[in-house]
Design a protein around this motif. Structure first.
Motif: not given
Length: 99
Positions: A60-65
């Motif tokens: 899973s990838f998180d694209f938040g800051i």
């Protein structure tokens, strides 16, 4: 890695204090600091994804800051800044040669 980047940036600031802005040393230090930051950010992302893969058996990838992406952004900023300084150095040399 990050401490080495801070050291390189400190060398750049020392050159700025001595009024040596468009030198090869400044350009090389900015570029190496940017490359190190980008590599560190990518390694952090790869290790996080690998850890999730091993522990949770899913990717899973998180694209938040997050610190990873900020590190890559700062690295890109320093690399672009070194290229700008390189072009400015060449323009300054041409300007100095003009009568």
């Amino acid at each position: 890695m990050i401490y080495y980047t801070v050291y390189k940036f400190r060398l750049v600031l020392n050159e700025f204090v001595c009024a040596r802005i468009f030198t090869e040393k400044v350009i090389a230090n900015l570029k190496s600091a940017g490359n190190i930051l980008m590599i560190a950010g990518l390694l952090m992302i790869i290790s996080e994804v690998g850890l999730k893969l091993v522990i949770e058996s899913r990717i899973s990838f998180d694209f938040g800051i997050s610190a990873h992406y900020l590190c890559i952004c700062f690295g890109l900023f320093f690399v672009v800044l070194s290229e700008i300084f390189k072009v400015s150095k060449n323009m300054k040399q041409e300007n100095d040669l003009t009568i």
